[in-house]
Design an enzyme around this catalytic site. Structure first.
Site, mmCIF file in Angstrom:
data_model
loop_
_atom_site.group_PDB
_atom_site.id
_atom_site.type_symbol
_atom_site.label_atom_id
_atom_site.label_comp_id
_atom_site.label_asym_id
_atom_site.label_seq_id
_atom_site.Cartn_x
_atom_site.Cartn_y
_atom_site.Cartn_z
ATOM 1 N N GLU A 147 3.498 -6.318 6.785
ATOM 2 C CA GLU A 147 2.385 -5.356 7.976
ATOM 3 C C GLU A 147 2.640 -5.294 10.082
ATOM 4 O OE1 GLU A 147 0.071 -6.104 4.498
ATOM 5 O OE2 GLU A 147 1.368 -7.207 5.992
ATOM 6 N N GLU A 171 -2.017 -8.967 -0.944
ATOM 7 C CA GLU A 171 -3.505 -8.989 -0.499
ATOM 8 C C GLU A 171 -4.165 -9.830 -2.057
ATOM 9 O OE1 GLU A 171 -4.495 -8.548 4.100
ATOM 10 O OE2 GLU A 171 -3.263 -6.595 2.638
ATOM 11 N N GLY A 227 -0.261 -5.163 0.272
ATOM 12 C CA GLY A 227 -1.683 -5.373 0.505
ATOM 13 C C GLY A 227 -0.634 -5.182 -1.556
ATOM 14 N N ALA A 269 1.259 -0.995 -0.187
ATOM 15 C CA ALA A 269 0.015 0.222 -0.393
ATOM 16 C C ALA A 269 0.961 1.211 0.170
ATOM 17 C CB ALA A 269 -1.070 0.405 0.971
#
Length: 247
Positions: A134, A114, A111, A68
């Site tokens: 994370e 994911e 992210g 992210a």
């Protein structure tokens, strides 16, 4: 093959005859997933839901998605977390009606990992690295890793990644079944898989994906879906063609 291209600020969407190609396009930031990119991917999902086709998802340049956008993530609040900004998008991608294939070069972290986990099939390059760092940033992998990664690689390996900070290189990911193959050109390999997919019945694939992804064991759902397929003209045409080829 004819195609049209929708160019957004941070993604490209190619609508071809029999497939979509979605490319994350922030190569200078390792295709970090920003709020703007999320909005654009929602727009792309709306297109792909209206006219379902198999989807190839990749990143421009040397990496799939390095995570992210941390500068944006730092400013997100409790209400943003409760809104499930990234999770809702990745769940939407996972629920697309027809198979999705991720071509994953280089980093697929946070992210980005994911997003790759949300696809049905993944192809690695020799440089691919999956990871979910994370907790090192004071947060958790809340956009699907906690419930997708264990089903993909098993609980023990998932805990090594999510709790122990381990990363999975291409060979390790292949060994644990996270990727189907390692290819020097993962986009070309992903297109070959989609070439096989599009030769199959789209309706049969839609039912199969929905049933495989549904929670729990519900054998009667298979019977209902099969009953629908048995009455569809596609079944008769395909089986007749098969028998004719054998003569």
């Amino acid at each position: 093959m004819t195609s049209s291209v929708a160019t957004y600020a941070h993604i490209d969407l190619v609508d071809a005859d029999d497939r979509y190609l979605v490319t994350l396009r922030r190569p200078a930031q390792r295709n970090a997933i920003s709020g703007e990119m999320i909005a654009e991917l929602h727009d792309a999902c709306a297109v792909m839901e209206r006219t379902p086709k198999p989807v190839l998802l990749t990143g421009q340049g040397q990496h799939f998605a390095g995570g992210a956008d941390i500068a944006q993530l730092r400013e997100r609040t409790r209400d943003d977390a409760l809104a499930g900004i990234n999770r809702n998008l990745f769940d939407r991608i996972a629920a697309l009606p027809l198979p999705t294939v991720a071509a994953v070069p280089g980093y697929a972290l946070g992210g980005g990992a994911e997003l790759a986990y949300a696809c049905d099939i993944r192809i690695a390059s020799p440089t691919t690295v999956f990871g979910n760092p994370e907790p090192g940033l004071g947060i958790l992998a809340a956009a699907g890793a906690s419930y997708r990664l264990p089903s993909l690689v098993g609980m023990s390996v998932a805990k090594q990644v999510l709790l122990g900070g381990a990363t999975l290189d291409a060979d390790t990911a292949l060994r644990h079944g996270l990727v189907q193959e390692i290819a020097d050109d993962p986009v070309a390999a992903a297109n070959r898989i989609i070439d096989r997919i599009v030769r199959q019945s789209a309706l049969a694939l839609r039912f199969t994906k929905k049933i495989v992804d549904a929670p729990g064991d519900q054998p009667w759902v298979n019977d209902i879906a099969q009953a629908v397929l048995f009455e569809h003209t596609d079944k008769a045409e395909r089986m007749t063609a098969f028998l004719e080829r054998k003569k």
